[in-house]
Design a protein around this motif. Structure first.
Motif: not given
Length: 136
Positions: A15-17, A29, A96, A100-101, A113
């Motif tokens: 995922v893109w975090c 990210p 989530f 954050w994402f 994400p």
């Protein structure tokens, strides 16, 4: 911190975090590997592992890498733009949420994400890195 109507990721998703710097989301990210998803109601939580495309030629204890030249199937499944290593010593639990994402630029799975998935061929490397990261 807003829960989005995104489908929940599953263990093994990349995922893109906005992986934390201290207690704050990072402005930039990066890829993160989902190890676990938990919670009974929104906002759900996820345990993620730090990913970086920096200094990928040397792996340290608790790390594993996904490389385009050595494992093209895993690289494609992960939908990475660069060779990337994941550090299981740097894992955190995060809500989530859009704090954050975020949706990645190419958005291969739509406006979510999720970037890609960990290929089955990477499971031994993940297990070895996890064992090294959690041993004392």
């Amino acid at each position: 911190m807003t829960p989005k109507p995104w489908p929940l990721p599953t263990a093994g998703d990349i995922v893109w975090c906005h992986f934390p710097i201290g207690l704050q989301p990072a402005p930039k990210p990066r890829p993160a590997l989902v190890l676990a998803v938990y919670g009974d109601a929104p906002p759900f939580g996820v345990t993620v592992v730090y990913g970086t495309s920096q200094r990928t030629t040397r792996l340290y204890s608790g790390e594993f890498g996904i490389y385009e030249m050595t494992n093209p199937a895993a690289y494609r499944a992960a939908s990475l733009s660069f060779d990337t290593k994941f550090d299981l010593k740097q894992r955190v639990d995060l809500p989530f949420t859009d704090e954050w994402f975020s949706v990645p630029p190419r958005a291969p799975f739509g406006q979510v994400p999720k970037i890609g998935v960990l290929h089955a061929s990477m499971m031994r490397a993940l297990q070895a890195a996890y064992a090294a990261a959690t041993s004392r």
